[in-house]
Design a protein around this motif. Structure first.
Motif, PDB file in Angstrom:
ATOM      1  N   MET A 137       0.836  -1.187   0.000  1.00  0.00           N
ATOM      2  CA  MET A 137       0.000   0.000   0.000  1.00  0.00           C
ATOM      3  C   MET A 137       0.881   1.251   0.000  1.00  0.00           C
ATOM      4  SD  MET A 137      -3.332  -0.760   0.075  1.00  0.00           S
ATOM      5  CE  MET A 137      -2.868  -1.919  -1.235  1.00  0.00           C
ATOM      6  N   PRO A 138       0.330   2.397  -0.411  1.00  0.00           N
ATOM      7  CA  PRO A 138       1.105   3.645  -0.341  1.00  0.00           C
ATOM      8  C   PRO A 138       1.392   4.013   1.111  1.00  0.00           C
ATOM      9  CG  PRO A 138      -1.191   4.099  -0.855  1.00  0.00           C
ATOM     10  CD  PRO A 138      -1.032   2.612  -0.936  1.00  0.00           C
ATOM     11  N   ALA A 139       2.336   4.939   1.286  1.00  0.00           N
ATOM     12  CA  ALA A 139       2.704   5.359   2.640  1.00  0.00           C
ATOM     13  C   ALA A 139       1.558   6.088   3.335  1.00  0.00           C
ATOM     14  CB  ALA A 139       3.939   6.255   2.590  1.00  0.00           C
ATOM     15  N   LEU A 140       0.589   6.584   2.573  1.00  0.00           N
ATOM     16  CA  LEU A 140      -0.557   7.297   3.143  1.00  0.00           C
ATOM     17  C   LEU A 140      -1.525   6.310   3.795  1.00  0.00           C
ATOM     18  CD1 LEU A 140      -1.245   9.709   0.156  1.00  0.00           C
ATOM     19  CD2 LEU A 140      -0.091  10.261   2.307  1.00  0.00           C
ATOM     20  N   PRO A 141      -2.396   6.794   4.689  1.00  0.00           N
ATOM     21  CA  PRO A 141      -3.425   5.915   5.267  1.00  0.00           C
ATOM     22  C   PRO A 141      -4.309   5.313   4.181  1.00  0.00           C
ATOM     23  CG  PRO A 141      -3.265   7.953   6.514  1.00  0.00           C
ATOM     24  CD  PRO A 141      -2.433   8.146   5.283  1.00  0.00           C
ATOM     25  N   PHE A 142      -4.784   4.103   4.432  1.00  0.00           N
ATOM     26  CA  PHE A 142      -5.664   3.425   3.493  1.00  0.00           C
ATOM     27  C   PHE A 142      -6.780   2.727   4.267  1.00  0.00           C
ATOM     28  CE2 PHE A 142      -2.164   0.632   4.622  1.00  0.00           C
ATOM     29  CZ  PHE A 142      -2.779  -0.579   4.921  1.00  0.00           C
ATOM     30  N   VAL A 143      -7.856   2.385   3.559  1.00  0.00           N
ATOM     31  CA  VAL A 143      -8.945   1.638   4.176  1.00  0.00           C
ATOM     32  C   VAL A 143      -8.588   0.157   4.129  1.00  0.00           C
ATOM     33  CG1 VAL A 143     -11.360   0.920   3.952  1.00  0.00           C
ATOM     34  CG2 VAL A 143     -10.734   3.321   3.642  1.00  0.00           C
ATOM     35  N   ALA A 260     -19.973  -1.391   2.993  1.00  0.00           N
ATOM     36  CA  ALA A 260     -19.241  -0.822   4.124  1.00  0.00           C
ATOM     37  C   ALA A 260     -18.000  -0.068   3.655  1.00  0.00           C
ATOM     38  CB  ALA A 260     -18.858  -1.931   5.102  1.00  0.00           C
ATOM     39  N   VAL A 261     -17.281  -0.647   2.707  1.00  0.00           N
ATOM     40  CA  VAL A 261     -16.078   0.013   2.187  1.00  0.00           C
ATOM     41  C   VAL A 261     -16.449   1.287   1.440  1.00  0.00           C
ATOM     42  CG1 VAL A 261     -14.201  -0.195   0.515  1.00  0.00           C
ATOM     43  CG2 VAL A 261     -14.680  -2.081   2.085  1.00  0.00           C
ATOM     44  N   GLU A 262     -17.518   1.240   0.671  1.00  0.00           N
ATOM     45  CA  GLU A 262     -17.941   2.445  -0.059  1.00  0.00           C
ATOM     46  C   GLU A 262     -18.238   3.578   0.917  1.00  0.00           C
ATOM     47  OE1 GLU A 262     -21.398   3.995  -3.160  1.00  0.00           O
ATOM     48  OE2 GLU A 262     -21.220   1.856  -2.718  1.00  0.00           O
ATOM     49  N   TYR A 263     -18.925   3.261   2.001  1.00  0.00           N
ATOM     50  CA  TYR A 263     -19.190   4.285   3.013  1.00  0.00           C
ATOM     51  C   TYR A 263     -17.873   4.847   3.561  1.00  0.00           C
ATOM     52  CZ  TYR A 263     -20.343   6.378   7.508  1.00  0.00           C
ATOM     53  OH  TYR A 263     -20.439   7.254   8.574  1.00  0.00           O
ATOM     54  N   ALA A 264     -16.935   3.958   3.903  1.00  0.00           N
ATOM     55  CA  ALA A 264     -15.666   4.387   4.499  1.00  0.00           C
ATOM     56  C   ALA A 264     -14.879   5.271   3.545  1.00  0.00           C
ATOM     57  CB  ALA A 264     -14.844   3.163   4.896  1.00  0.00           C
ATOM     58  N   VAL A 265     -14.832   4.887   2.277  1.00  0.00           N
ATOM     59  CA  VAL A 265     -14.059   5.657   1.299  1.00  0.00           C
ATOM     60  C   VAL A 265     -14.715   7.011   1.033  1.00  0.00           C
ATOM     61  CG1 VAL A 265     -13.330   5.709  -1.117  1.00  0.00           C
ATOM     62  CG2 VAL A 265     -13.035   3.625   0.222  1.00  0.00           C
ATOM     63  N   ARG A 266     -16.038   7.055   0.982  1.00  0.00           N
ATOM     64  CA  ARG A 266     -16.711   8.338   0.760  1.00  0.00           C
ATOM     65  C   ARG A 266     -16.567   9.245   1.982  1.00  0.00           C
ATOM     66  NH1 ARG A 266     -19.188   8.248  -3.985  1.00  0.00           N
ATOM     67  NH2 ARG A 266     -19.985   6.291  -4.855  1.00  0.00           N
ATOM     68  N   ARG A 267     -16.484   8.639   3.156  1.00  0.00           N
ATOM     69  CA  ARG A 267     -16.276   9.437   4.367  1.00  0.00           C
ATOM     70  C   ARG A 267     -14.866  10.009   4.395  1.00  0.00           C
ATOM     71  NH1 ARG A 267     -16.526   7.454  10.752  1.00  0.00           N
ATOM     72  NH2 ARG A 267     -14.611   8.525  11.312  1.00  0.00           N
ATOM     73  N   GLU A 268     -13.876   9.185   4.070  1.00  0.00           N
ATOM     74  CA  GLU A 268     -12.480   9.623   4.024  1.00  0.00           C
ATOM     75  C   GLU A 268     -12.156   9.943   2.563  1.00  0.00           C
ATOM     76  OE1 GLU A 268     -10.873   9.833   6.879  1.00  0.00           O
ATOM     77  OE2 GLU A 268     -12.420   8.823   8.062  1.00  0.00           O
ATOM     78  N   GLN A 269     -12.516  11.135   2.135  1.00  0.00           N
ATOM     79  CA  GLN A 269     -12.580  11.433   0.705  1.00  0.00           C
ATOM     80  C   GLN A 269     -11.245  11.356  -0.015  1.00  0.00           C
ATOM     81  OE1 GLN A 269     -14.679  15.111   0.093  1.00  0.00           O
ATOM     82  NE2 GLN A 269     -16.491  14.429   1.194  1.00  0.00           N
ATOM     83  N   LEU A 294     -17.275  -2.037  -6.283  1.00  0.00           N
ATOM     84  CA  LEU A 294     -16.593  -0.823  -5.870  1.00  0.00           C
ATOM     85  C   LEU A 294     -16.032  -0.056  -7.067  1.00  0.00           C
ATOM     86  CD1 LEU A 294     -14.806  -2.039  -2.622  1.00  0.00           C
ATOM     87  CD2 LEU A 294     -16.654  -0.367  -2.790  1.00  0.00           C
ATOM     88  N   GLU A 295     -15.473  -0.763  -8.030  1.00  0.00           N
ATOM     89  CA  GLU A 295     -14.926  -0.078  -9.204  1.00  0.00           C
ATOM     90  C   GLU A 295     -16.028   0.569 -10.029  1.00  0.00           C
ATOM     91  OE1 GLU A 295     -12.568  -3.026 -11.175  1.00  0.00           O
ATOM     92  OE2 GLU A 295     -10.857  -2.766  -9.814  1.00  0.00           O
ATOM     93  N   ARG A 296     -17.225  -0.004  -9.972  1.00  0.00           N
ATOM     94  CA  ARG A 296     -18.359   0.566 -10.691  1.00  0.00           C
ATOM     95  C   ARG A 296     -18.904   1.810  -9.991  1.00  0.00           C
ATOM     96  NH1 ARG A 296     -21.162  -3.623 -10.502  1.00  0.00           N
ATOM     97  NH2 ARG A 296     -22.713  -3.080  -8.913  1.00  0.00           N
ATOM     98  N   ARG A 297     -18.851   1.832  -8.660  1.00  0.00           N
ATOM     99  CA  ARG A 297     -19.526   2.875  -7.897  1.00  0.00           C
ATOM    100  C   ARG A 297     -18.582   3.961  -7.370  1.00  0.00           C
ATOM    101  NH1 ARG A 297     -24.687   1.671  -6.100  1.00  0.00           N
ATOM    102  NH2 ARG A 297     -24.338   2.915  -4.218  1.00  0.00           N
ATOM    103  N   VAL A 298     -17.278   3.670  -7.282  1.00  0.00           N
ATOM    104  CA  VAL A 298     -16.331   4.650  -6.721  1.00  0.00           C
ATOM    105  C   VAL A 298     -15.204   4.878  -7.724  1.00  0.00           C
ATOM    106  CG1 VAL A 298     -14.874   5.242  -4.769  1.00  0.00           C
ATOM    107  CG2 VAL A 298     -16.866   3.759  -4.416  1.00  0.00           C
ATOM    108  N   PRO A 299     -15.250   5.950  -8.484  1.00  0.00           N
ATOM    109  CA  PRO A 299     -14.217   6.211  -9.491  1.00  0.00           C
ATOM    110  C   PRO A 299     -12.821   6.303  -8.871  1.00  0.00           C
ATOM    111  CG  PRO A 299     -16.101   7.668  -9.792  1.00  0.00           C
ATOM    112  CD  PRO A 299     -16.302   6.972  -8.483  1.00  0.00           C
ATOM    113  N   GLY A 300     -11.847   5.667  -9.523  1.00  0.00           N
ATOM    114  CA  GLY A 300     -10.459   5.775  -9.095  1.00  0.00           C
ATOM    115  C   GLY A 300     -10.066   4.889  -7.931  1.00  0.00           C
ATOM    116  N   ILE A 301     -10.974   4.043  -7.450  1.00  0.00           N
ATOM    117  CA  ILE A 301     -10.643   3.202  -6.306  1.00  0.00           C
ATOM    118  C   ILE A 301      -9.720   2.057  -6.734  1.00  0.00           C
ATOM    119  CG2 ILE A 301     -12.552   1.547  -6.510  1.00  0.00           C
ATOM    120  CD1 ILE A 301     -12.855   1.809  -3.425  1.00  0.00           C
TER     121      ILE A 301
END
Length: 329
Positions: A137-143, A260-269, A294-301
């Motif tokens: 994963m990148p050095a940044l926080p991730f879900v 659940a992941v979609e909610y988390a990613v939309r919360r942590e934009q 997720l790829e269908r509903r969250v662009p760039g994930i």
């Protein structure tokens, strides 16, 4: 001639498997690993903690011998530098399960007798580190999602030299997904743990979801599987085809996790990287369904899973965390 190699030893004693692993202390490369599943009587849905701990004690001589044989086969003469061990399910003090004391006792004894450092970590961090060994994963926080028979957490994770800094965003509100799978599997007459057997049974559906659909209740990033379990057991009693029940369970877990992941990613934009680990995450239908939704509903994930063999309980991630600590000395 065997070459002396500095190694880190990882030990994990979960509710399901006794695991040991050696990684190179210089570059973190996997050198060898061994595991032995705990034995669960036919028809049972798990083991008491005391029985699981006793089986770990019985398993350790065999898995350590198997690891030693694999090192010898590669011409490796170990020079142990550190022992790492999972001591609790999750990385906070209130998280406790007696079964992990079996591994701690062995790890602490080895570290003391060899005069090397001991690193304590959690089973959850071990799963994330095992996944990151293959898909960094990148050095940044991730879900991250850890889903297994004893855990279901959606978290924000950031790697540190001590393992991971973790903040929980959601969890299972009642049953864990592994418990859901196992209880339906046992009702269908499958061995315990039922995950791989249920996946094989569901494969008779091909790529079809089937006619049986189980609700996937999600509140925020938290999931509930007690209602779907009741519905699935009713379907079994009513004589629904076993492979369709199995596929409905897989589809329910996949939809729940994706929501659940979609909610988390939309919360942590700012977050677009997702890592999903744990035994339930080894299921190929669940993987493909979660990724597609997720790829269908969250662009760039970007959604990543550990390889199936290392999504299940193993000590690679624990050893890897030990390697990170060794590098930080």
């Amino acid at each position: 001639m065997a070459r002396e190699t500095p190694l880190v030893l990882g030990i994990d004693t979960s509710n399901y498997t006794t695991s040991v692993c050696a990684v190179d202390a210089g570059d973190g490369r996997l050198v060898g690993e061994a595991r032995r599943p705990l034995r669960v009587p036919s028809g049972e849905r798990g083991l008491r903690q005391s029985e699981a701990a006793f089986q770990h004690v019985q398993n350790f001589p065999a898995v350590m011998a198997q690891l030693a044989d694999r090192l010898v086969a590669q011409g490796v003469r170990p020079a142990w530098r550190r022992v790492a061990v999972s001591v609790r399910p999750r990385p906070w003090a209130s998280s406790y399960m007696p079964v992990f004391q079996s591994g701690l006792a062995v790890a602490a004894s080895l570290a003391q007798s060899l005069g090397i450092p001991l690193t304590r970590t959690s089973h959850q961090e071990g799963h994330l580190a095992a996944a990151e060994y293959f898909v960094p994963m990148p050095a940044l926080p991730f879900v991250a999602v850890h889903m297994s028979g004893g855990t279901c957490d959606v978290v924000m994770a950031r790697r540190t030299v001590f393992g991971y800094s973790i903040a929980r965003l959601g969890e299972s509100l009642d049953l864990h997904p592994g418990q859901f799978v196992d209880r339906v599997g046992v009702a269908l007459g499958l061995p315990f743990p039922a995950g791989p057997h249920l996946e094989q049974l569901a494969s008779h559906c091909g790529t079809s979801v089937g006619e049986l659909v189980l609700k996937a209740p999600v509140r925020g990033a938290s999931m509930s599987f007690s209602g779907p379990l009741t519905a699935a057991l009713r379907a079994v009693e009513a004589g629904a085809p076993a492979h369709e029940v199995a596929r409905a369970v897989e589809a329910c877990v996949a939809r729940s996790v994706a929501k659940a992941v979609e909610y988390a990613v939309r919360r942590e934009q700012a977050v677009r990287h997702v890592l999903i680990a744990g035994g339930v995450a080894s299921n190929q239908f669940i993987q493909s369904s979660v990724r597609a939704r997720l790829e269908r509903r969250v662009p760039g994930i970007a959604v990543a899973f550990a390889p199936a063999e290392f999504a299940r309980d193993n000590a690679l991630g624990v050893a890897t965390i030990g390697y990170w600590r060794e590098c930080a000395r």
